[in-house]
Design an enzyme around this catalytic site. Structure first.
Site, short mmCIF file in Angstrom:
data_model
loop_
_atom_site.label_atom_id
_atom_site.label_comp_id
_atom_site.label_asym_id
_atom_site.label_seq_id
_atom_site.Cartn_x
_atom_site.Cartn_y
_atom_site.Cartn_z
N GLU A 102 115.33 -36.40 -83.93
CA GLU A 102 114.15 -36.84 -83.20
C GLU A 102 113.63 -38.14 -83.80
OE1 GLU A 102 111.52 -33.71 -81.71
OE2 GLU A 102 109.84 -34.80 -82.63
N GLU A 106 103.81 -41.37 -82.22
CA GLU A 106 102.65 -40.59 -81.82
C GLU A 106 101.40 -41.43 -82.05
OE1 GLU A 106 102.53 -36.81 -83.77
OE2 GLU A 106 104.38 -36.10 -82.84
N HIS A 119 101.41 -42.88 -85.66
CA HIS A 119 102.07 -41.91 -86.53
C HIS A 119 103.54 -41.87 -86.14
CE1 HIS A 119 102.21 -37.94 -88.72
NE2 HIS A 119 103.16 -37.70 -87.84
N ASN A 121 107.68 -40.55 -87.19
CA ASN A 121 108.45 -39.56 -87.94
C ASN A 121 109.91 -39.64 -87.49
OD1 ASN A 121 109.01 -37.50 -89.75
ND2 ASN A 121 107.67 -35.99 -88.80
N ARG A 130 109.07 -37.02 -92.64
CA ARG A 130 109.28 -38.43 -92.98
C ARG A 130 108.20 -39.28 -92.29
NH1 ARG A 130 114.99 -36.87 -91.81
NH2 ARG A 130 116.09 -36.76 -93.83
N GLU A 194 92.65 -30.08 -84.10
CA GLU A 194 92.64 -29.38 -85.39
C GLU A 194 93.16 -30.25 -86.52
OE1 GLU A 194 96.67 -28.46 -83.56
OE2 GLU A 194 94.59 -28.68 -82.87
#
EC number: 2.4.1.207
Length: 288
Positions: A102, A106, A119, A121, A130, A194
């Site tokens: 992947e 984000e 963000h 990864n 990562r 959250e």
């Protein structure tokens, strides 16, 4: 029993058609399916625009019809304006199955006037952790901006408006698995209050809903469509120089600028998270 010449030719025609389709001008009706969210995901303007919306009941998302095995993919996004705290907009390539590869963009929302967090990864053979995060040098909700992924056998590069912001090199030589599974392109918007904004301290203000992200100008001209267990890049004559592209000196200088001025988190220097030592790829990525 060996395949007949006719069946082999049919597969080649299928792959060539897929490659030509991916190289034509963007049309979301042609290239994508709405994956979830019902009427919250809309394809508009005869396939030129997609909007994804989030309300208190649900988010929404779409995914590409094609699988890709290596490619240069571009998309223009305009993020949620105003108070987007608690929301996450995603744009990523992902393989199928539990041991996934992947490549993630984000976008973590924030209060009005406060900057988004980009963000990123990378998962290889099921392993992630990562994360690298950045502040963008513009307001990504004021207008459309181009977010790109270059993925070939040597490197993965994340770009924002053609500026490289992150590189993940092929480091199989030191035992780090590399991304070699066919992947689809996905995008979504969902509630993550959250954790998304200030570690979850700021919650989603549902009086501001629906929260809407817009997409246009998808390009996969330089991408290898994977179909019938074969790659379209074996059929395309020329135009595949990107398969061996790496960052040149100028691009590497721009990447260093982003790291110095815009990066706010790097897993490679998080000693508290990795008290026994950072992952092995970090030893190479620190020297860019």
């Amino acid at each position: 029993m060996a395949a007949s010449p006719y069946s082999i030719f049919a597969v080649q025609l299928l792959l060539l058609a897929s490659w030509m389709l991916s190289s034509s001008s963007s049309n979301f009706n042609q290239d994508f399916n709405i994956a979830w969210g019902g009427g919250r995901a809309r394809i508009l303007n005869n396939g030129e625009l997609v909007t994804l919306s989030l309300d208190k009941a649900s988010g929404s998302g779409f995914r590409s019809k094609n699988l890709y095995l290596f490619g240069k993919i571009d998309m223009q996004l305009k993020l949620v304006p105003g108070n987007s705290a608690g929301t996450v907009t995603t744009y990523y390539l992902s393989s199928e199955g539990s041991v996934r590869d992947e490549i993630d963009f984000e976008f973590l929302g924030n209060l009005t006037g406060e900057p988004y967090t980009l963000h990123t990864n990378v998962y290889s053979h099921g392993k992630g952790e990562r994360e690298q995060q950045f502040r963008l040098w513009f307001d990504p909700a004021a207008d459309f901006h181009t977010y790109s992924i270059l993925w070939n056998s040597k490197t993965i590069v994340f770009y924002v408006d053609q500026t490289p912001v992150r590189e993940f090199k092929n480091m199989e030589s030191i035992g780090v698995p590399y991304l070699r599974q066919p992947m689809r392109l996905f995008s979504s918007i969902w509630n993550a209050d959250e954790w998304a904004t200030r570690g979850g301290l700021i919650k989603t203000d549902w009086t501001q809903a629906p929260f809407t992200t817009s997409y246009r100008n998808f390009r996969a001209d330089n991408a290898c469509v994977w179909a019938a267990k074969a790659s379209s890049c074996g059929l395309a004559a020329g135009g595949n120089a990107w398969l061996s592209v790496e960052l040149d000196a100028k691009s590497r200088g721009r990447l260093r600028w982003v790291r110095r001025n815009q990066m706010i988190y790097d897993y490679c220097v998080d000693g508290k998270r990795f008290p026994r030592g950072v992952p092995p790829e970090c030893k190479l990525n620190l020297h860019i």
